[in-house]
Scaffold this active site. Structure first.
Site, short mmCIF file in Angstrom:
data_model
loop_
_atom_site.label_atom_id
_atom_site.label_comp_id
_atom_site.label_asym_id
_atom_site.label_seq_id
_atom_site.Cartn_x
_atom_site.Cartn_y
_atom_site.Cartn_z
N ARG A 69 0.95 14.82 13.17
CA ARG A 69 1.67 14.36 11.98
C ARG A 69 1.95 15.58 11.12
NH1 ARG A 69 -0.72 8.85 9.88
NH2 ARG A 69 1.12 8.96 8.56
N PRO A 70 3.00 16.31 11.49
CA PRO A 70 3.29 17.57 10.79
C PRO A 70 3.80 17.32 9.38
CG PRO A 70 5.01 17.08 12.38
CD PRO A 70 3.98 16.00 12.53
N ILE A 71 3.79 18.39 8.56
CA ILE A 71 4.38 18.28 7.21
C ILE A 71 5.40 19.39 6.99
CG2 ILE A 71 2.45 17.06 6.09
CD1 ILE A 71 1.78 19.90 4.90
N ASP A 72 5.96 19.89 8.11
CA ASP A 72 6.93 20.98 8.00
C ASP A 72 8.13 20.60 7.13
OD1 ASP A 72 7.26 19.19 10.29
OD2 ASP A 72 9.08 20.34 10.71
N LEU A 73 8.54 19.33 7.19
CA LEU A 73 9.73 18.94 6.42
C LEU A 73 9.43 18.92 4.92
CD1 LEU A 73 10.93 16.05 8.77
CD2 LEU A 73 12.01 18.30 8.51
N ARG A 79 -4.46 10.42 4.95
CA ARG A 79 -3.31 11.33 5.07
C ARG A 79 -2.37 11.22 3.87
NH1 ARG A 79 -2.62 14.18 9.26
NH2 ARG A 79 -0.50 14.61 8.57
N ASP A 136 4.83 0.42 11.93
CA ASP A 136 3.59 -0.17 11.42
C ASP A 136 3.41 -1.63 11.85
OD1 ASP A 136 2.92 2.21 10.26
OD2 ASP A 136 3.63 1.68 8.26
N CYS A 178 -5.21 13.13 13.18
CA CYS A 178 -4.76 11.75 13.10
C CYS A 178 -4.87 11.16 14.49
CB CYS A 178 -3.31 11.71 12.63
SG CYS A 178 -2.57 10.10 12.77
N ARG A 181 -8.77 -0.34 4.56
CA ARG A 181 -7.85 0.65 4.00
C ARG A 181 -6.52 0.01 3.62
NH1 ARG A 181 -6.19 4.60 7.90
NH2 ARG A 181 -4.77 4.85 6.18
N LYS A 218 0.84 -1.21 0.00
CA LYS A 218 0.00 0.00 0.00
C LYS A 218 0.87 1.25 0.00
CE LYS A 218 -1.68 1.49 4.13
NZ LYS A 218 -1.27 2.88 4.43
N ASN A 219 1.86 1.28 0.88
CA ASN A 219 2.62 2.52 1.04
C ASN A 219 3.62 2.77 -0.08
OD1 ASN A 219 1.14 3.10 3.27
ND2 ASN A 219 2.73 2.55 4.76
N ILE A 237 8.75 6.53 16.68
CA ILE A 237 8.29 7.31 15.52
C ILE A 237 7.06 8.13 15.90
CG2 ILE A 237 7.62 7.23 13.07
CD1 ILE A 237 10.38 6.04 13.52
N1 EPU Z 1 7.53 14.27 10.78
C1 EPU Z 1 7.88 15.57 11.06
N2 EPU Z 1 7.73 16.51 10.07
C2 EPU Z 1 7.26 16.19 8.83
C3 EPU Z 1 6.92 14.86 8.54
C4 EPU Z 1 7.07 13.91 9.55
O1 EPU Z 1 8.30 15.87 12.16
O2 EPU Z 1 7.17 17.08 7.99
C5 EPU Z 1 7.67 13.23 11.81
C6 EPU Z 1 6.37 12.51 12.13
O3 EPU Z 1 5.60 13.18 13.09
C7 EPU Z 1 6.87 11.16 12.61
C8 EPU Z 1 8.12 10.93 11.77
O4 EPU Z 1 8.52 12.21 11.30
O5 EPU Z 1 7.24 11.23 13.96
C9 EPU Z 1 7.94 10.00 10.59
O6 EPU Z 1 6.81 10.41 9.83
P1 EPU Z 1 6.72 10.16 8.27
O7 EPU Z 1 6.57 11.48 7.58
O8 EPU Z 1 7.83 9.28 7.83
O9 EPU Z 1 5.33 9.39 8.13
P2 EPU Z 1 4.41 9.43 6.88
O10 EPU Z 1 5.22 9.60 5.67
O11 EPU Z 1 3.29 10.37 7.14
C10 EPU Z 1 4.53 6.87 6.36
C11 EPU Z 1 3.54 5.74 6.24
C12 EPU Z 1 2.99 5.38 7.60
C13 EPU Z 1 4.16 4.98 8.50
C14 EPU Z 1 5.20 6.13 8.54
C15 EPU Z 1 6.44 5.76 9.32
C16 EPU Z 1 2.65 6.07 4.02
C17 EPU Z 1 1.50 6.43 3.17
N3 EPU Z 1 2.47 6.16 5.33
O12 EPU Z 1 3.79 7.96 6.91
O13 EPU Z 1 2.14 4.26 7.42
O14 EPU Z 1 3.70 4.71 9.79
O15 EPU Z 1 5.59 6.47 7.20
O16 EPU Z 1 7.06 4.66 8.76
O17 EPU Z 1 3.68 5.69 3.53
C18 EPU Z 1 0.31 2.85 7.86
O18 EPU Z 1 0.53 2.29 6.77
O19 EPU Z 1 -0.51 2.39 8.70
C19 EPU Z 1 1.00 4.09 8.17
C20 EPU Z 1 0.59 4.92 9.11
#
Ligand code: EPU
Length: 427
Positions: free
Chosen positions: A121-125, A92, A309, A116, A401, A22-23, A331
């Site tokens: 779950r920020p997207i600042d990065l 998300r 996960d 969430c 999902r 999925k991811n 995480i």
């Molecule tokens: N984070 C930040 N800033 C950002 C983005 C992330 O501080 O801009 C932090 C998050 O809060 C978290 C860490 O960085 O503590 C990792 O987050 P990441 O961005 O890697 O997560 P994601 O990309 O939103 C994906 C998977 C998740 C999985 C995480 C961690 C997808 C679609 N989703 O989420 O999958 O848990 O990576 O491996 O790829 C799931 O499948 O159930 C699921 C939640």
């Protein structure tokens, strides 16, 4: 709304085939926005998250056709840049369209996905990275509005307090492949799903060096072409089955997996007393060792560490190991929604900070329980399969999902699981 009725206490056995990831599929579907030519993806799992992404792509102008059960063709001849709240809020991972829209159109207006259940779950990065590529952004009515007069290569560091970001990496990569000049990404996520996306992009004509490492060098190109790509197997689904067998006292052969992606999982399961027999690069057999399950400590980390996960599923498994296990979440510090539900099934688990302390060895008993997110839900299904008596796992739309044909696959392994309308509980 559907629920699962599960009659527990039966060992799972037989062979189960892992579906596509999925991811990996979600950012790859989004990446089809980068070209006007058709892209064909194979091994696409049949999941509601995939349907949600398809709806977003169609809204943006894509033509999407299922060519076979798991083969999808997407063609994005002409696309618009607006991803609306009504579609984005469902999932998300909708945020994955941000990078491809910026790459192709130099602009995007994407709703913020909203809350969430397992914490912030920020997207600042993601945004910081896009700014380094020459973008500007602002918020407007709940939407992120991003545009770039000139999208140009730059130096992007994607490390955050919890390591790198998976979808943040996919967004920067998908924008950088069509930027002018060279982008160097440091602290890129190394998850197999990111690597698979890079392979797809290379098949579309992108120039990416360092694939699989945390430093990527991307030389932008003016256009990309169509491709045919097979999506990697879902390592989280594979890990879930590897735990289901020893938990229920059965033997499962898990096929169609990629063993190479499961290093940390196999390491922890081996330590926990699971007998794992690798039959070939895609096939592994799992069962409880004759000495029984053992307590362990496990900590979630970015890949190649133990995946967050699979944390909930491991918690359920360790309820069957006599003694105290400690599982630490690095995480998402609040990702423990499964714990109160496991307690309702008789499990002795408590949260201390960002760790779950599992006092295993007490048999679980069936109960009505509530799903909260995808992985928490599947950990409750595992618990219900191991428990004595009947359980009702409610709100299973979370499971739909991310786990393709979960009930059918489990029935084939000998589980007594039925999908019912939730109204049965009111009778
Ligand atoms: N984070 C930040 N800033 C950002 C983005 C992330 O501080 O801009 C932090 C998050 O809060 C978290 C860490 O960085 O503590 C990792 O987050 P990441 O961005 O890697 O997560 P994601 O990309 O939103 C994906 C998977 C998740 C999985 C995480 C961690 C997808 C679609 N989703 O989420 O999958 O848990 O990576 O491996 O790829 C799931 O499948 O159930 C699921 C939640």
């Amino acid at each position: 709304m559907d629920l699962f009725h599960i009659q527990g206490g039966r060992p799972l056995s037989g062979t189960v085939t892992v579906s596509g990831s999925k991811n990996a599929a979600l950012p790859m579907l989004a990446a089809t926005l980068l070209t006007a030519e058709p892209c064909i993806l194979e091994n696409v799992p049949r999941l509601s998250d995939i349907s949600s992404m398809i709806e977003i792509l169609e809204f943006l102008g894509a033509e999407v056709t299922w060519l076979a059960e798991e083969t999808l063709e997407v063609q994005c001849k002409q696309i618009s840049s607006l991803a609306p709240y009504e579609l984005v809020r469902r999932m998300r991972a909708s945020i994955c369209v941000l990078g491809p829209l910026v790459g192709r159109l130099r602009q995007a207006k994407v709703s913020l996905p909203g809350g969430c259940v397992f914490g912030q779950r920020p997207i600042d990065l993601h945004l910081k990275g896009l700014v380094k590529l020459g973008c500007q952004w602002h918020m407007e009515g709940g939407y992120m509005v991003v545009d770039a007069e000139k999208l140009r290569g730059g130096a992007v560091f994607l490390g955050g307090p919890q390591g790198s970001t998976v979808t943040g990496s996919t967004n920067i990569i998908t924008a950088a492949v069509m930027a002018e000049g060279v982008t160097r990404i440091e602290c890129a996520a190394c998850e197999p799903e990111v690597v698979d996306l890079c392979h797809m992009l290379v098949a579309m004509g992108a120039h990416i060096d360092g694939i699989g490492s945390s430093i990527l060098t991307i030389r932008g190109v003016p256009s990309l072409h169509g491709c045919r790509h097979r999506i990697i197997p879902d390592r989280i689904e594979a890990g879930t089955w590897l735990m289901a067998a020893p938990l229920t006292g059965g033997t499962l052969t898990v096929q169609g997996a990629c063993i190479e992606h499961l290093g940390a999982v196999l390491d922890r399961l081996d330590e926990a007393g699971v007998t794992l027999e690798v039959l070939d690069a895609q096939t592994i057999r799992s069962k409880r060792s004759p000495q029984g399950l053992k307590t362990i400590q496990a900590t979630t980390f970015p890949y190649p560490g133990f995946p967050t996960d699979l944390q909930a599923q491991l918690t359920t498994l360790l309820t069957a190991a006599q003694g105290i296990s400690i599982i630490t979440e690095r995480i998402y510090h609040q990702r423990f929604m499964h714990v109160p539900e496991l307690q309702r099934m008789g499990a002795d688990v408590r949260i201390e900070g960002s760790s779950a302390i599992v006092h295993g060895g007490r048999p679980l008993c069936g109960a009505p329980v509530m799903s909260s997110d995808l992985r928490a839900s599947v950990s409750l299904v595992l618990a219900a399969l191991a428990a004595q008596g009947e359980s009702f796992v409610q709100r299973i739309y979370h499971l739909d999902r991310g786990y393709a044909f979960l009930d059918l696959k489990l029935q084939a392994m000998g589980a007594q699981i039925q999908r019912l309308d939730a109204s049965v509980l009111k009778m």
